[in-house]
Design an enzyme around this catalytic site. Structure first.
Site, PDB file in Angstrom:
ATOM      1  N   GLU A  84      14.870  27.214   3.134  1.00 29.36           N
ATOM      2  CA  GLU A  84      13.775  28.155   2.894  1.00 29.36           C
ATOM      3  C   GLU A  84      14.099  29.525   3.489  1.00 29.36           C
ATOM      4  OE1 GLU A  84      11.391  27.717   0.877  1.00 29.36           O
ATOM      5  OE2 GLU A  84      11.878  25.611   0.522  1.00 29.36           O
ATOM      6  N   HIS A 121      12.709  34.189  -4.709  1.00 31.40           N
ATOM      7  CA  HIS A 121      12.902  33.101  -3.750  1.00 31.40           C
ATOM      8  C   HIS A 121      13.196  31.790  -4.484  1.00 31.40           C
ATOM      9  CE1 HIS A 121      11.743  30.656  -0.093  1.00 31.40           C
ATOM     10  NE2 HIS A 121      11.463  29.790  -1.058  1.00 31.40           N
ATOM     11  N   GLU A 122      12.384  31.473  -5.489  1.00 28.84           N
ATOM     12  CA  GLU A 122      12.561  30.220  -6.226  1.00 28.84           C
ATOM     13  C   GLU A 122      13.860  30.230  -7.032  1.00 28.84           C
ATOM     14  OE1 GLU A 122      10.838  27.648  -5.641  1.00 28.84           O
ATOM     15  OE2 GLU A 122       9.424  28.731  -4.378  1.00 28.84           O
ATOM     16  N   HIS A 147      16.889  29.299  -5.017  1.00 28.66           N
ATOM     17  CA  HIS A 147      17.071  27.855  -4.831  1.00 28.66           C
ATOM     18  C   HIS A 147      17.913  27.277  -5.978  1.00 28.66           C
ATOM     19  CE1 HIS A 147      14.630  27.273  -1.340  1.00 28.66           C
ATOM     20  NE2 HIS A 147      13.470  27.523  -1.920  1.00 28.66           N
TER      21      HIS A 147
END
Length: 307
Positions: free
Chosen positions: A216, A140-141, A144
């Protein structure tokens, strides 16, 4: 290097629109300050300096604020192994790996581009998650970073930071007391600065929150598709959100300034006005999306289990 994280045209479009609108707002803000303060050199130099500092040193500022420290492979071999695997899977440069000695389970990414980025996790997160769950959070990070929305959020938040500083400066300035009380023109100018700054802060706040909630969801999608295990990410979300609600409110307040960059926001379990303007979609929305992705991949999402 082109990453293999699935591109998100809607995210790209939203980032472009947000930056465009904030750019217009920024130009109007600077122009208003020049008119009110009658010193374009001071306004431009200060604004440009702050923007450059936030863009170039955002990773160091974030790590310092959250007590993060860069860690080597010998110190956290399993953490580095997970990051190595995900970067190889995604086809992207490996970011600097950092750890924050906080009990609050969370993670964040920062940096101006994929070659100059940092991924940081808290010790509280490492203690609570199984490896598949940790992979989901780190994917997920990393998404980004790959989608460059970390850099966009850093630049986008700049206007709100400056406007907020101007409001505080005008509010606490000594020009509102003592001799300044006899100088009505000075008081009027700084009252106008505070009013303009407050309006700019409110508008930038709303624009950034709207982008933040969508990014997100985009990161959840990208992470689930890259790892092929949406159930692990759903499990991590459920664990982390539940455990954050049990962290002392005093500790959460310290971390809330960085909510827009966290994996999950630092919010307690009680009702909060900040939920109305949250940086993140609700847990239910995130789990619902992961459930749809899981159905597409033929995997069952069971919150609380890594799968």
């Amino acid at each position: 290097m082109q990453s293999r994280f699935r591109s998100d045209r809607r995210l790209t479009a939203r980032m472009a629109v947000t930056l465009f609108l904030l750019g217009l707002l920024y130009v109007a803000f600077v122009a208003a300050l020049i008119v009110l303060l009658k010193s374009w050199v001071l306004v431009v130099v200060v604004a440009a300096g702050l923007l450059a500092a936030q863009y170039w040193f955002s990773d160091r500022i974030a790590l310092f604020a959250m007590h993060g420290r860069v860690v080597e492979r010998e110190q956290y071999p399993e953490l580095h192994a997970v990051v190595d695997r995900l970067c190889a899977l995604a086809g992207m440069p490996k970011p600097v790996v950092a750890v924050s000695n906080m009990d609050m389970p969370n993670a964040f990414a920062t940096g101006r581009n994929p070659d100059k980025s940092v991924v940081c996790v808290t010790t509280g997160l490492l203690r609570r998650l199984e490896r598949p769950e940790l992979e989901g959070v780190l994917a997920h990070e990393l998404s980004h970073v790959a989608h460059k929305d970390v850099a966009v959020m850093t630049v986008a938040s700049f206007l709100g930071v400056v406007a907020g500083l101007m409001v505080r400066f005008a509010f606490y300035s000594e020009l509102f007391g003592g001799r300044a009380r006899r100088d009505q023109n000075t008081v009027a100018v700084f009252a106008a600065v505070m009013g303009v700054s407050a309006a700019v802060y409110a508008l930038s706040f709303l624009l950034i929150r709207a982008l933040s909630r969508y990014r997100e969801l985009a990161a959840d999608r990208a992470a689930a598709l890259l790892t092929g295990r949406p159930s692990a990410l759903a499990s991590a979300l459920t664990k982390v959100t539940g455990d954050i609600a049990r962290i002392p409110t005093r500790d959460l307040r310290t971390a809330q300034a960085f909510n827009a960059f966290y994996f999950t926001p630092a919010l307690g379990s009680g009702p909060s006005l900040s939920r109305l303007f949250s940086t993140h979609p609700s847990l239910e929305q995130r789990l619902e999306q992961l459930g749809r992705i899981s159905a597409e991949l033929g995997e069952a999402v069971t919150p609380g289990k890594a799968g």
